[in-house]
Design an enzyme around this catalytic site. Structure first.
Site, PDB file in Angstrom:
ATOM      1  NE  ARG A 177       0.000  -3.338   4.065  1.00 19.26           N
ATOM      2  CZ  ARG A 177      -0.731  -2.333   3.572  1.00 19.26           C
ATOM      3  NH1 ARG A 177      -0.523  -1.081   4.005  1.00 19.26           N
ATOM      4  NH2 ARG A 177      -1.671  -2.551   2.683  1.00 19.26           N
ATOM      5  CB  SER A 227      -2.077  -8.549   0.901  1.00 23.06           C
ATOM      6  OG  SER A 227      -3.275  -8.060   0.341  1.00 23.06           O
ATOM      7  CD  GLU A 297       0.805  -6.741   3.724  1.00 21.79           C
ATOM      8  OE1 GLU A 297      -0.315  -6.676   4.243  1.00 21.79           O
ATOM      9  OE2 GLU A 297       1.027  -6.404   2.547  1.00 21.79           O
TER      10      GLU A 297
END
Length: 307
Positions: A177, A227, A297
């Site tokens: 990420r 997510s 995230e």
């Protein structure tokens, strides 16, 4: 520089400008107040865009690039800023039988469909991720044991000083990420992917299989940003949240999904403040009970997390 002057300058290079656009309409979370300007940028305007962005910087006018808005949570107050996005483009070009190149504004779904149609495998994991190619490169998007770093060959970016630069995937420091773009502020304009020959029918079967898994396990019926928390080393974020009894936990209309504890959903009228308060409560309880540090995230725009 005033906004009317700025609008005329953007329009002069071929951009389409809209004032006071709700960020809730530009993001999959469906949350956020108005953006002062939304600028839709055609690829043909990119060479002339750098000078304009430099003027914005010199006059203290913030700028923000977005793609499909699938990983953003925006402030309820909105942004007194220029929000830019590449005009929607579905063109995906095949080069040398193994390379796909496209604008950063192309959706991941369109890219995956083009790969399948041309018998190229490697992108199946990305089918169903509701983002753009540019956003996927920016955060090294991934799912189902795949990630962008495994298939990306190179990108062309617009640097903060308005220059076009070609970068190989190796130069982007792609990791979980993360990409170097998060530090440099460079914006992906086009991307090229290196894939492998495959059977179109088998590729389609895999894409359909992953789509079915997403529908079964993820709360796709509600607005969200996918997510919500990054995976801490040695843990799965969703399991930590679930094990702490937080499935279904709710603040206002923001809720930890009862279907998948790794998702935070908007049940209809959730505000950014609701999501922030929920995220902090989840973070604090997981930290107290497990010692694991959850970090979002999702990219927060126009405000701070507070934890």
């Amino acid at each position: 520089m005033d906004f009317p002057t700025l609008i005329s300058q953007f329009e002069a290079i071929g951009c389409v400008v809209t004032e006071y656009v709700p960020l809730s309409a530009l993001t999959t979370f469906k949350i956020g107040g108005p953006a002062r300007l939304l600028v839709d940028v055609p690829l043909t305007a990119i060479p002339a865009l750098g000078a304009l962005l430099q003027q914005c910087k010199e006059h203290g006018i913030p700028t923000l690039w977005i793609g499909k808005g699938s990983n953003l949570l925006c402030a309820d107050e909105g942004l007194e800023a220029v929000v830019l996005r590449l005009e929607p483009d579905t063109a995906v070009n095949v080069e040398d039988g193994r390379f796909l190149s496209c604008s950063a504004g192309v959706s991941l779904t369109a890219l995956c469909r083009a790969a399948q149609k041309n018998g190229l495998t490697g992108l199946e994991f990305a089918f169903g991720i509701p983002g753009s190619v540019g956003g996927a490169v920016y955060m090294n998007a991934g799912a189902y044991d795949g990630e962008i770093k495994n298939v990306l060959d190179s990108v062309d970016v617009l640097t903060k000083d308005g220059k076009l630069k070609h970068l190989t995937a190796a130069m982007l420091d792609l990791s979980y990420r993360h990409s170097a773009l998060m530090e440099t502020g460079d914006v992906v304009v086009t991307a090229t992917f290196k894939l492998k020959p495959g059977d179109p029918a088998a590729i389609l079967d895999k894409m359909n299989e992953l789509t079915a898994r997403r529908r079964e396990k993820q709360p796709l019926e509600y607005p969200s940003a996918g997510s919500f928390f990054k995976r801490p080393t040695g843990f799965f974020a969703g399991k930590l949240v679930q094990d702490c009894g937080l499935k279904g936990f709710q603040v206002g209309d923001a809720q930890v999904s009862e279907k998948h504890a790794g998702f935070v959903i908007n049940r209809g009228e959730a505000t950014c403040a609701d999501v922030k308060a929920l995220a902090k409560a989840v973070h604090d309880k997981v930290l107290a009970e497990t010692g694991a540090q959850l970090r979002p995230e999702v990219r927060l725009i126009g405000t701070e997390w507070g934890f």
